[in-house]
Design a protein around this motif. Sequence first.
Motif, PDB file in Angstrom:
ATOM      1  N   CYS A   1       0.812  -1.219   0.000  1.00  0.00           N
ATOM      2  CA  CYS A   1       0.000   0.000   0.000  1.00  0.00           C
ATOM      3  C   CYS A   1       0.844   1.268   0.000  1.00  0.00           C
ATOM      4  CB  CYS A   1      -0.933   0.018   1.210  1.00  0.00           C
ATOM      5  SG  CYS A   1      -2.100  -1.351   1.254  1.00  0.00           S
ATOM      6  N   GLY A   2       2.148   1.150   0.192  1.00  0.00           N
ATOM      7  CA  GLY A   2       2.999   2.334   0.227  1.00  0.00           C
ATOM      8  C   GLY A   2       2.993   3.064   1.549  1.00  0.00           C
ATOM      9  N   ASP A   3       2.505   2.417   2.602  1.00  0.00           N
ATOM     10  CA  ASP A   3       2.438   3.059   3.912  1.00  0.00           C
ATOM     11  C   ASP A   3       3.759   2.822   4.656  1.00  0.00           C
ATOM     12  OD1 ASP A   3       1.577   4.354   6.163  1.00  0.00           O
ATOM     13  OD2 ASP A   3       0.291   2.714   6.877  1.00  0.00           O
ATOM     14  N   ILE A   4       4.828   3.396   4.119  1.00  0.00           N
ATOM     15  CA  ILE A   4       6.162   3.156   4.669  1.00  0.00           C
ATOM     16  C   ILE A   4       6.935   4.458   4.874  1.00  0.00           C
ATOM     17  CG2 ILE A   4       6.365   0.842   3.701  1.00  0.00           C
ATOM     18  CD1 ILE A   4       7.911   2.076   1.391  1.00  0.00           C
ATOM     19  N   GLN A   5       6.248   5.567   4.830  1.00  0.00           N
ATOM     20  CA  GLN A   5       6.939   6.843   4.893  1.00  0.00           C
ATOM     21  C   GLN A   5       6.899   7.470   6.281  1.00  0.00           C
ATOM     22  OE1 GLN A   5       5.720   9.470   1.746  1.00  0.00           O
ATOM     23  NE2 GLN A   5       5.640   7.844   0.216  1.00  0.00           N
ATOM     24  N   ASP A   6       6.789   6.659   7.309  1.00  0.00           N
ATOM     25  CA  ASP A   6       6.831   7.188   8.663  1.00  0.00           C
ATOM     26  C   ASP A   6       7.903   6.442   9.457  1.00  0.00           C
ATOM     27  OD1 ASP A   6       5.576   4.785   8.652  1.00  0.00           O
ATOM     28  OD2 ASP A   6       3.861   5.393   9.873  1.00  0.00           O
ATOM     29  N   GLU A   7       8.285   6.997  10.590  1.00  0.00           N
ATOM     30  CA  GLU A   7       9.361   6.429  11.382  1.00  0.00           C
ATOM     31  C   GLU A   7       8.978   5.096  12.010  1.00  0.00           C
ATOM     32  OE1 GLU A   7      10.526   9.293  14.237  1.00  0.00           O
ATOM     33  OE2 GLU A   7      11.324  10.719  12.759  1.00  0.00           O
ATOM     34  N   SER A   8       7.707   4.877  12.276  1.00  0.00           N
ATOM     35  CA  SER A   8       7.289   3.625  12.910  1.00  0.00           C
ATOM     36  C   SER A   8       7.586   2.418  12.031  1.00  0.00           C
ATOM     37  CB  SER A   8       5.794   3.682  13.244  1.00  0.00           C
ATOM     38  OG  SER A   8       5.026   3.801  12.050  1.00  0.00           O
ATOM     39  N   TRP A   9       7.561   2.605  10.713  1.00  0.00           N
ATOM     40  CA  TRP A   9       7.843   1.492   9.830  1.00  0.00           C
ATOM     41  C   TRP A   9       9.323   1.109   9.865  1.00  0.00           C
ATOM     42  CZ3 TRP A   9       6.298  -2.564   7.299  1.00  0.00           C
ATOM     43  CH2 TRP A   9       7.085  -3.084   6.273  1.00  0.00           C
ATOM     44  N   PHE A  10      10.203   2.088   9.750  1.00  0.00           N
ATOM     45  CA  PHE A  10      11.626   1.791   9.655  1.00  0.00           C
ATOM     46  C   PHE A  10      12.225   1.374  11.003  1.00  0.00           C
ATOM     47  CE2 PHE A  10      10.922   4.504   5.947  1.00  0.00           C
ATOM     48  CZ  PHE A  10      11.534   3.752   4.978  1.00  0.00           C
ATOM     49  N   PHE A  11      11.675   1.839  12.099  1.00  0.00           N
ATOM     50  CA  PHE A  11      12.259   1.539  13.396  1.00  0.00           C
ATOM     51  C   PHE A  11      11.569   0.386  14.127  1.00  0.00           C
ATOM     52  CE2 PHE A  11      13.507   5.944  12.631  1.00  0.00           C
ATOM     53  CZ  PHE A  11      14.861   5.882  12.912  1.00  0.00           C
ATOM     54  N   GLU A  12      10.349   0.040  13.734  1.00  0.00           N
ATOM     55  CA  GLU A  12       9.613  -0.990  14.461  1.00  0.00           C
ATOM     56  C   GLU A  12       9.066  -2.081  13.543  1.00  0.00           C
ATOM     57  OE1 GLU A  12       6.573   0.936  16.675  1.00  0.00           O
ATOM     58  OE2 GLU A  12       7.944   2.238  17.781  1.00  0.00           O
ATOM     59  N   GLU A  13       8.251  -1.711  12.563  1.00  0.00           N
ATOM     60  CA  GLU A  13       7.515  -2.692  11.776  1.00  0.00           C
ATOM     61  C   GLU A  13       8.395  -3.444  10.788  1.00  0.00           C
ATOM     62  OE1 GLU A  13       4.419  -3.606  12.114  1.00  0.00           O
ATOM     63  OE2 GLU A  13       4.015  -2.213  13.754  1.00  0.00           O
ATOM     64  N   SER A  14       9.367  -2.779  10.170  1.00  0.00           N
ATOM     65  CA  SER A  14      10.143  -3.421   9.114  1.00  0.00           C
ATOM     66  C   SER A  14      10.947  -4.613   9.617  1.00  0.00           C
ATOM     67  CB  SER A  14      11.084  -2.401   8.465  1.00  0.00           C
ATOM     68  OG  SER A  14      11.997  -1.893   9.424  1.00  0.00           O
ATOM     69  N   SER A  15      11.402  -4.552  10.862  1.00  0.00           N
ATOM     70  CA  SER A  15      12.201  -5.656  11.404  1.00  0.00           C
ATOM     71  C   SER A  15      11.389  -6.936  11.578  1.00  0.00           C
ATOM     72  CB  SER A  15      12.800  -5.247  12.757  1.00  0.00           C
ATOM     73  OG  SER A  15      11.775  -4.922  13.684  1.00  0.00           O
ATOM     74  N   LYS A  16      10.073  -6.849  11.566  1.00  0.00           N
ATOM     75  CA  LYS A  16       9.234  -8.035  11.710  1.00  0.00           C
ATOM     76  C   LYS A  16       9.094  -8.828  10.416  1.00  0.00           C
ATOM     77  CE  LYS A  16       6.395  -5.719  15.236  1.00  0.00           C
ATOM     78  NZ  LYS A  16       5.017  -5.285  15.601  1.00  0.00           N
ATOM     79  N   HIS A  17       9.536  -8.255   9.303  1.00  0.00           N
ATOM     80  CA  HIS A  17       9.309  -8.885   8.003  1.00  0.00           C
ATOM     81  C   HIS A  17      10.613  -9.222   7.286  1.00  0.00           C
ATOM     82  CE1 HIS A  17       5.050  -7.692   8.279  1.00  0.00           C
ATOM     83  NE2 HIS A  17       5.481  -6.509   8.670  1.00  0.00           N
ATOM     84  N   ILE A  18      11.746  -9.126   7.936  1.00  0.00           N
ATOM     85  CA  ILE A  18      13.018  -9.344   7.244  1.00  0.00           C
ATOM     86  C   ILE A  18      13.393 -10.823   7.179  1.00  0.00           C
ATOM     87  CG2 ILE A  18      13.885  -7.064   7.820  1.00  0.00           C
ATOM     88  CD1 ILE A  18      15.468  -8.305  10.088  1.00  0.00           C
ATOM     89  N   ASN A  19      12.708 -11.671   7.904  1.00  0.00           N
ATOM     90  CA  ASN A  19      13.008 -13.100   7.874  1.00  0.00           C
ATOM     91  C   ASN A  19      12.146 -13.800   6.828  1.00  0.00           C
ATOM     92  OD1 ASN A  19      14.865 -12.901  10.040  1.00  0.00           O
ATOM     93  ND2 ASN A  19      13.182 -13.011  11.525  1.00  0.00           N
ATOM     94  N   PRO A  20      12.691 -14.817   6.169  1.00  0.00           N
ATOM     95  CA  PRO A  20      11.896 -15.525   5.149  1.00  0.00           C
ATOM     96  C   PRO A  20      10.780 -16.344   5.774  1.00  0.00           C
ATOM     97  CG  PRO A  20      13.998 -16.621   5.471  1.00  0.00           C
ATOM     98  CD  PRO A  20      14.054 -15.349   6.275  1.00  0.00           C
ATOM     99  N   ALA A  21       9.690 -16.474   5.047  1.00  0.00           N
ATOM    100  CA  ALA A  21       8.581 -17.304   5.510  1.00  0.00           C
ATOM    101  C   ALA A  21       8.902 -18.782   5.368  1.00  0.00           C
ATOM    102  CB  ALA A  21       7.310 -16.962   4.738  1.00  0.00           C
ATOM    103  N   LEU A  22       9.655 -19.143   4.313  1.00  0.00           N
ATOM    104  CA  LEU A  22      10.045 -20.529   4.074  1.00  0.00           C
ATOM    105  C   LEU A  22      11.476 -20.566   3.561  1.00  0.00           C
ATOM    106  CD1 LEU A  22       6.912 -22.074   2.314  1.00  0.00           C
ATOM    107  CD2 LEU A  22       7.742 -22.616   4.594  1.00  0.00           C
TER     108      LEU A  22
END
Length: 509
Positions: free
Chosen positions: A181-202
């Motif tokens: 959705c492009g909702d990545i232009q705030d600090e909460s994404w880069f400092f909190e949310e992005s680290s939850k998705h850096i690992n592979p699902a499989l």
Amino acid sequence: MEQDEQEDPALTAKKAALLALLDASSSVNGHGDFQEAYINPSVSEGSGKSETSVQNCMLQSVEQMEQENGIPSTVCTSSPQTNCHKNSESISVDNESPNIAPRPKVDGHKNSKLTCVDSESPNAPKEIFAPLLALNFEKEFQSSEDNFTKGCKWSPDGSCLLVGSNDKMLRIFNLPSRVSCGDIQDESWFFEESSKHINPALTMKEGECIYDYTWYPAMHSSDAQSCCFAVTCRGCPVHLWDAWHGKLICSYLPYDHLDQLVAAYSIAFNLDGSELFCGFNKAIRIFQVSRPGREFVKIDARDQPGIISCMAFNPVLPSVFVAGSYLGNLGLYSTDRNALFCRIDGCPGGMTQIKFSSDGIKLFSGARMNNKILCWDLRNPGKLLWSFRREVNTNQRISFDLEPHSNNFLISGTTNGSVLKWNLQDLPLPDGEDPEMIKTSSKFVAHKDCCNGVSLNPHFPVLATSSGQRHFPEPQSCSSSDSSSEDDGPLFLHRKNKYENSVKLWWLG
């Protein structure tokens, strides 16, 4: 009659407000020239609806509402972006997979950024190619310096990304909903949310070096049985992996005339996914996907010398496919006769990737150790239309990709880490026999090392890039002064090269 005459000014005011709203929404500028690439093809192409017809339709709906309910309908006068069409129903999937995430729902406010902008308008954006970095999966590929990625490929439904690497691993990364959705232009994404998705699902482990891999063309995350992909490795049969649980489904065993197992160098599904094509040295073997094992149909490719390194199917003529070889030729085959009917010679370098345009008329080809992407006119086989310059000075596969829907632009990686972009609209036809060299419209630096993979998401304005290459130590120069200590010193000099083995997601909205 008097009552109708009293209601005419109110209706006229509503119509004026609605027209003002449409004018305001049509004057909203986007954030780049990628916007018209991701408009729903069913709306942007072939609809034939002009702005006047759309306005008349909406005005008729206002009049019908007043006639049925007997009360005036309200017209929204807020920001034009709140009235955009929500296409989340056509692309969202509701499933309960523990590994592959559902295709993210696109909110209307976010999707309004993808509004098509007329390129002839004076207010249309110029050549803007500054993607926003959304995710970096660099930590996953730092196991050793010898590890590097081998391209990246989005799934057909755009929900996940498949990445092969030199450590014999295949990883699947889910596309976060906020990135789609492009909702990545705030600090909460880069400092909190992005680290939850850096690992592979499989993560799937193969036994040998990976040659090629491809998604099942009918893959969709709403159907668990369709979530699979094929991979070929050195000295191994072709494996079909389950992308839902990460388990091996079956194997396809290609045996030669000596009853010895041989590995395929390239693989490709046909358009409906019923057959799996495998490329070998002067041969192509066809497996029925529903019948694993060693039963196959062989196409003799002796008239096309060399190892079949890549294949692609014509999107308009499903019975026609093209195969490229490492000896620099292209062969056109018919699945009706399982035979070669045309060969194109004179390609510089060994073919590493070929791709059809959406109309099936043009064919793009890229080669190793060659700095050009060539565009061929299949209406006149052997005729070159254009060439696109890029830097490729290694034998590695450096991939390119076309905009999924209408092929408005072409992008490619380079060995210097840059991503190049060419506009394909209104290109001049070549005057003579030599192809027209098309200039790069824009570029940006994506990686510090070789950018070997680029892949455009088929449903969202998200670009995936992968980097890395094999680095060799340089031999140390010997001088007369230190000839006495030649046996004591090292023979090779390990310089600090720029290693970057990573996969990145870029927002293009």
